[in-house]
Design a protein around this motif. Structure first.
Motif, PDB file in Angstrom:
ATOM      1  N   LEU A 191       0.825  -1.211   0.000  1.00  0.00           N
ATOM      2  CA  LEU A 191       0.000   0.000   0.000  1.00  0.00           C
ATOM      3  C   LEU A 191       0.862   1.266   0.000  1.00  0.00           C
ATOM      4  O   LEU A 191       0.341   2.372  -0.127  1.00  0.00           O
ATOM      5  N   PHE A 192       2.157   1.097   0.146  1.00  0.00           N
ATOM      6  CA  PHE A 192       3.057   2.234   0.317  1.00  0.00           C
ATOM      7  C   PHE A 192       2.975   3.259  -0.805  1.00  0.00           C
ATOM      8  O   PHE A 192       2.882   4.469  -0.544  1.00  0.00           O
ATOM      9  N   PRO A 193       3.022   2.835  -2.080  1.00  0.00           N
ATOM     10  CA  PRO A 193       2.926   3.841  -3.153  1.00  0.00           C
ATOM     11  C   PRO A 193       1.613   4.622  -3.110  1.00  0.00           C
ATOM     12  O   PRO A 193       1.600   5.841  -3.363  1.00  0.00           O
ATOM     13  N   LEU A 194       0.514   3.946  -2.788  1.00  0.00           N
ATOM     14  CA  LEU A 194      -0.777   4.638  -2.696  1.00  0.00           C
ATOM     15  C   LEU A 194      -0.752   5.651  -1.553  1.00  0.00           C
ATOM     16  O   LEU A 194      -1.230   6.786  -1.694  1.00  0.00           O
ATOM     17  N   MET A 195      -0.197   5.241  -0.416  1.00  0.00           N
ATOM     18  CA  MET A 195      -0.128   6.134   0.738  1.00  0.00           C
ATOM     19  C   MET A 195       0.788   7.320   0.454  1.00  0.00           C
ATOM     20  O   MET A 195       0.518   8.448   0.887  1.00  0.00           O
ATOM     21  N   ASN A 196       1.879   7.078  -0.263  1.00  0.00           N
ATOM     22  CA  ASN A 196       2.804   8.156  -0.584  1.00  0.00           C
ATOM     23  C   ASN A 196       2.119   9.240  -1.420  1.00  0.00           C
ATOM     24  O   ASN A 196       2.297  10.441  -1.185  1.00  0.00           O
ATOM     25  N   ASN A 197       1.313   8.811  -2.383  1.00  0.00           N
ATOM     26  CA  ASN A 197       0.568   9.779  -3.204  1.00  0.00           C
ATOM     27  C   ASN A 197      -0.390  10.604  -2.349  1.00  0.00           C
ATOM     28  O   ASN A 197      -0.542  11.809  -2.550  1.00  0.00           O
ATOM     29  N   ARG A 198      -1.035   9.952  -1.386  1.00  0.00           N
ATOM     30  CA  ARG A 198      -1.983  10.667  -0.523  1.00  0.00           C
ATOM     31  C   ARG A 198      -1.246  11.640   0.398  1.00  0.00           C
ATOM     32  O   ARG A 198      -1.750  12.729   0.694  1.00  0.00           O
ATOM     33  N   ALA A 199      -0.053  11.262   0.848  1.00  0.00           N
ATOM     34  CA  ALA A 199       0.723  12.146   1.715  1.00  0.00           C
ATOM     35  C   ALA A 199       1.205  13.382   0.951  1.00  0.00           C
ATOM     36  O   ALA A 199       1.268  14.488   1.505  1.00  0.00           O
ATOM     37  N   LEU A 200       1.564  13.211  -0.325  1.00  0.00           N
ATOM     38  CA  LEU A 200       1.922  14.360  -1.155  1.00  0.00           C
ATOM     39  C   LEU A 200       0.728  15.300  -1.306  1.00  0.00           C
ATOM     40  O   LEU A 200       0.877  16.524  -1.307  1.00  0.00           O
ATOM     41  N   HIS A 201      -0.455  14.716  -1.421  1.00  0.00           N
ATOM     42  CA  HIS A 201      -1.672  15.530  -1.503  1.00  0.00           C
ATOM     43  C   HIS A 201      -1.925  16.254  -0.184  1.00  0.00           C
ATOM     44  O   HIS A 201      -2.376  17.407  -0.156  1.00  0.00           O
ATOM     45  N   LEU A 202      -1.610  15.596   0.950  1.00  0.00           N
ATOM     46  CA  LEU A 202      -1.725  16.242   2.261  1.00  0.00           C
ATOM     47  C   LEU A 202      -0.836  17.476   2.322  1.00  0.00           C
ATOM     48  O   LEU A 202      -1.259  18.549   2.781  1.00  0.00           O
ATOM     49  N   LEU A 203       0.397  17.348   1.871  1.00  0.00           N
ATOM     50  CA  LEU A 203       1.320  18.486   1.881  1.00  0.00           C
ATOM     51  C   LEU A 203       0.796  19.616   1.010  1.00  0.00           C
ATOM     52  O   LEU A 203       0.859  20.797   1.386  1.00  0.00           O
ATOM     53  N   GLN A 204       0.248  19.267  -0.137  1.00  0.00           N
ATOM     54  CA  GLN A 204      -0.321  20.281  -1.022  1.00  0.00           C
ATOM     55  C   GLN A 204      -1.481  21.005  -0.341  1.00  0.00           C
ATOM     56  O   GLN A 204      -1.581  22.246  -0.404  1.00  0.00           O
ATOM     57  N   MET A 205      -2.361  20.267   0.332  1.00  0.00           N
ATOM     58  CA  MET A 205      -3.491  20.881   1.037  1.00  0.00           C
ATOM     59  C   MET A 205      -3.001  21.781   2.168  1.00  0.00           C
ATOM     60  O   MET A 205      -3.539  22.882   2.390  1.00  0.00           O
ATOM     61  N   ALA A 206      -1.964  21.337   2.899  1.00  0.00           N
ATOM     62  CA  ALA A 206      -1.428  22.142   3.998  1.00  0.00           C
ATOM     63  C   ALA A 206      -0.851  23.459   3.480  1.00  0.00           C
ATOM     64  O   ALA A 206      -1.032  24.516   4.094  1.00  0.00           O
ATOM     65  N   ARG A 207      -0.163  23.396   2.350  1.00  0.00           N
ATOM     66  CA  ARG A 207       0.395  24.622   1.764  1.00  0.00           C
ATOM     67  C   ARG A 207      -0.707  25.598   1.392  1.00  0.00           C
ATOM     68  O   ARG A 207      -0.618  26.806   1.662  1.00  0.00           O
ATOM     69  N   GLU A 208      -1.754  25.090   0.763  1.00  0.00           N
ATOM     70  CA  GLU A 208      -2.849  25.955   0.316  1.00  0.00           C
ATOM     71  C   GLU A 208      -3.574  26.575   1.502  1.00  0.00           C
ATOM     72  O   GLU A 208      -3.864  27.771   1.511  1.00  0.00           O
TER      73      GLU A 208
END
Length: 607
Positions: A191-208
Motif C-alpha cells: 500500500l506504500f505507493p498509494l499512501m505516498n501519493n496521498r501524503a503528497l496531496h496532504l502536503l499540497q493541502m497544507a500549503r494551500e
C-alpha cells in the motif's frame, strides 16, 4: 258527639300513619346512612389496600434493586455508589460526567488500579487496571473473554453484523482468519505507493490552507485519512473526477453521523431486537443508505477488476487474494463490511492521532527539531529516497507517535465480555458468563506509577533502555491480544508518512486558538478534540530550518553531535554543530523563526 268521636278517631289514625311513615323514613335514612358508611369504608379500605399493596411492591422493588447493587460489596470488591436503575451507565458513556473523570475516580479511589466493580444498569461489571490481570484477560485466558459487547444484527443489517469488530464466536474466527493476512507487514508494504501519493496531496493541502492563516489540523488530517482509506480500501481517488470520487467523502461522513432517526433505530435494536425484525419486514430498512452505497461501490469495483484483470495492490485486492486461498471465501457482504470498518475504525482514530501529534510537536519545538534531524539523517544514509522499511524503523519518529498515543490512545477503553466462567487468579472473585470487563487505557497510560511526569510529552520514554523498562501491558493504544486492532500497521504507516512529508517542507508553530493541553470532548469516547486543533503551518526551506534548529537546540550527546555534523555536510549547511556555541533557550524562541520562500527540496519516499 258521635261525629266528633269519628273525627277524633280519624285524626288518631292519621297521626298513627304519620308516625309510622316517619318511623319508616327514619329507618330508611339510618339504613341508607349505614349502607353509605359501609360503602365509603369499603371504598376507603380498597384504596388503603391498594396503597398498601403499592407501598409493599415499591418497597420490595427498592429492596431488590438495592440488593442488585450489593453484588460487589457482598464479594468484598469495592464499587462506587450506583444510581438506581441506571447504575454507572451515564457516567461510563460520558453523559453525566466526562468518562475520563469517571475512569480516574474508579482507578484511584476504588482500587481500580488493581480491580473494582461497576454496574451497567443492573449488570455488574469488572473494572481492571492491574497489568498482570489484563495480560491474562486479553492474552493468556483469551478464550474466556473472546467477544466484545455486540448485538446480533444479522436479520436487520447483515453488513454491519459481518464487521470484524461485531462478529462473535466462530464467525469472528472465520473472518479474522481471512482478513488478518491482508494486514501483514508485507501486504501493508504494497500500500506504500498509494499512501505516498496521498501524503503528497496532504502536503499540497497544507500549503494551500496555510496561505489563508492558521490551519484546523483535525479537518486537514481528516481529509488526508479519508483520501487514504478511499484509495487503499475502495480503490477510489477522492481528488479524481468521477461520481464515486465526488460521493465518497459525503457518504463516508454520513456513516459516522448520529441523526435522530438513526439514534432511534439503534435504541430499538438495543432494547427490542425482535421488534426491529418486525419493523424491518414492514419495509423500514435498518441498513442505512450509506451502507448500500458502499456495497454497490465494492461490488462494482470487484466486478470491474475481475472483468478487466486490473490490480492495484490495495485492500480489496488483498481480501480477494485471501478469499482465493481459502476453501470457504468471504461473501461480497463480508468484504464490504470490512471495507466500511476501514472507515469507521480508521478514519477518526488515525486523523485524531496525526492531528494531536502535530499539535504536540508545535508546542514542543525541541522535539520537532530532533525529529527533523532524524529525517535528515535518513536522507544522508539513503539519499532523498527513504524506503518503506527505514521509514517504519526510524526510532525517534516511532517514539514521538508512541508518546502521542500514550497521551491520546486510539482506544481509551477496552471492553470484553466473559464468555466462560472465570476466576481472577489469586482471588476468590468470580466472573459469570455475559458479565463485561473494562480495561481503562486512559487511566493506565497516565498513571505516575508506570509513567513519571505522566502529563508531559516525553518521547524519550520510548527510546533504548527506557522503552525496555516499560511495564508490560501498561501501554496498549490499539488494544492487545487476538481482538486488538489489526489495522495498526496501516494506521502507523499513514501517520508516519504524513508527518515526514509535512516536516520536510513546513514548520509547525502554536496558534492562539489552540490551548495546551488541548481540551477534549467529554461526550465522545474517541478522545476527539473539543474545539478543533489549530496550528500555524509555515512553509520553509528544509536546509535553513535544520541550520536554525541545530543552533537553537544543539544535540546533548556525542552521537548527536556527530550526526548533526554529518547532516550539515550532506545538506551543505554553512556551519557544523561543532562550531556552534551551546546557549540556553526556551521553547518560545521558535516563534522568532522567519518564514522562507517555497522550499525547492523535494522528499521522495520510495517503495
Amino acid at each position: 258527639m258521635k261525629q266528633a268521636a269519628m273525627s277524633k278517631g280519624t285524626k288518631g289514625t292519621t297521626s298513627l300513619c304519620k308516625g309510622a311513615l316517619s318511623g319508616l323514613s327514619s329507618f330508611l335514612e339510618v339504613r341508607a346512612l349505614t349502607m353509605g358508611t359501609m360503602l365509603l369504608v369499603g371504598v376507603w379500605s380498597g384504596y388503603l389496600l391498594t396503597a398498601t399493596l403499592l407501598a409493599c411492591t415499591a418497597t420490595l422493588l427498592l429492596h431488590y434493586l438495592h440488593s442488585k447493587y450489593k453484588y460487589w460489596s457482598t464479594r468484598g470488591v469495592k464499587a462506587p455508589p450506583a444510581t438506581l436503575l441506571l447504575g454507572h451507565t451515564l457516567h461510563r458513556l460520558g453523559i453525566k460526567v466526562p468518562f475520563m473523570e469517571f475512569f480516574d475516580d474508579l482507578y484511584y479511589n476504588y482500587n481500580g488500579r488493581d480491580f473494582c466493580g461497576y454496574y451497567d444498569f443492573l449488570q455488574p461489571g469488572l473494572f481492571v487496571g492491574n497489568p498482570e490481570i489484563i495480560k491474562s484477560i486479553l492474552g493468556k485466558d483469551f478464550e474466556h473473554f473472546a467477544d466484545r459487547r455486540t448485538f446480533d444484527l444479522g436479520k436487520v443489517n447483515p453488513i454491519a453484523n459481518d464487521m470484524l469488530t461485531n462478529a462473535r464466536g466462530q464467525h469472528w474466527r472465520f473472518i479474522r482468519g481471512i482478513v488478518s493476512p491482508a494486514f501483514t507487514s508485507g501486504k501493508t508494504r504494497r500500500l506504500f505507493p498509494l499512501m505516498n501519493n496521498r501524503a503528497l496531496h496532504l502536503l499540497q493541502m497544507a500549503r494551500e490552507e496555510s496561505k489563508r492563516g492558521r490551519v484546523e489540523a483535525r479537518a486537514l488530517c481528516g481529509r488526508y485519512t479519508m483520501d487514504s482509506i478511499a484509495s487503499c480500501a475502495f480503490g477510489i481517488e477522492c481528488d479524481a473526477y468521477s461520481s464515486e470520487a465526488e460521493s465518497f467523502p459525503v457518504m463516508a461522513a454520513r456513516v459516522m453521523q448520529l441523526s435522530p432517526a438513526r439514534a432511534l433505530k439503534i435504541l430499538v435494536l438495543l432494547v427490542a431486537p425482535k421488534i426491529a425484525e418486525v419493523i424491518q419486514r414492514l419495509g423500514i430498512d435498518f441498513t442505512s443508505p450509506e451502507f448500500h452505497f458502499f456495497r454497490q461501490v465494492v461490488t462494482h469495483t470487484l466486478r470491474m477488476r475481475e472483468k478487466r484483470g486490473v490490480r492495484r495492490g490495495d485492500f480489496l485486492d488483498m481480501l480477494v487474494e485471501s478469499k482465493m486461498n481459502t476453501k470457504e471465501g468471504l461473501s461480497d457482504n463480508t468484504i464490504t463490511a470490512q471495507a466500511i470498518l476501514f472507515i469507521l475504525a480508521g478514519y477518526d482514530n488515525t486523523a485524531n492521532t496525526l492531528a494531536l501529534t502535530l499539535h504536540l510537536l508545535a508546542h514542543h519545538p525541541h522535539v520537532q527539531a530532533e525529529l527533523r534531524r532524524e529525517i535528515a539523517g535518513e536522507m544522508r544514509r539513503n539519499g532523498p529516497q527513504i524506503p518503506h522499511d527505514r521509514l517504519m524503523e526510524m526510532p525517534y519518529l516511532d517514539a514521538v507517535i508512541s508518546e502521542s498515543l500514550r497521551l491520546y490512545p486510539a482506544a481509551p477503553v477496552i471492553e470484553r465480555i466473559c464468555t466462560k466462567p472465570y476466576t481472577i487468579a489469586g482471588t476468590s472473585v468470580h466472573l459469570k458468563k455475559g458479565q463485561p470487563v473494562l480495561v481503562p487505557i486512559w487511566s493506565i497510560h497516565r498513571d505516575p506509577h508506570h509513567w513519571p511526569q505522566p502529563d508531559n510529552f516525553m518521547p524519550q520514554r520510548f527510546l533504548g533502555k527506557s522503552r525496555n523498562s516499560i511495564t508490560p501491558f501498561s501501554y496498549m493504544p490499539f488494544g492487545h491480544g487476538p481482538r486488538s486492532c489489526i489495522g495498526l500497521r496501516f494506521a502507523m504507516l499513514s501517520v508516519k508518512i504524513g508527518l515526514v512529508h509535512l516536516l520536510t517542507s513546513m514548520k509547525l508553530l502554536p496558534s492562539k486558538e489552540s490551548m495546551h493541553p488541548i481540551p477534549l470532548n467529554p461526550r465522545v469516547l474517541t478522545l476527539k478534540p473539543k474545539d478543533g486543533v489549530y496550528i500555524n503551518f509555515v512553509e520553509c526551506s528544509f536546509e535553513e530550518t535544520l541550520e536554525e534548529e541545530i543552533a537553537l537546540y544543539p544535540p546533548n550527546n556525542h552521537e548527536g553531535v556527530g550526526l548533526a555534523d554529518e547532516i550539515s555536510d550532506y545538506h551543505g549547511l554553512s556551519k557544523g554543530v561543532s562550531s556552534l556555541k551551546s546557549r540556553n533557550t526556551n521553547e518560545s524562541d521558535v516563534l522568532d523563526f522567519r518564514s522562507s520562500e517555497t522550499n525547492s527540496f523535494k522528499l521522495v519516499i520510495s517503495d
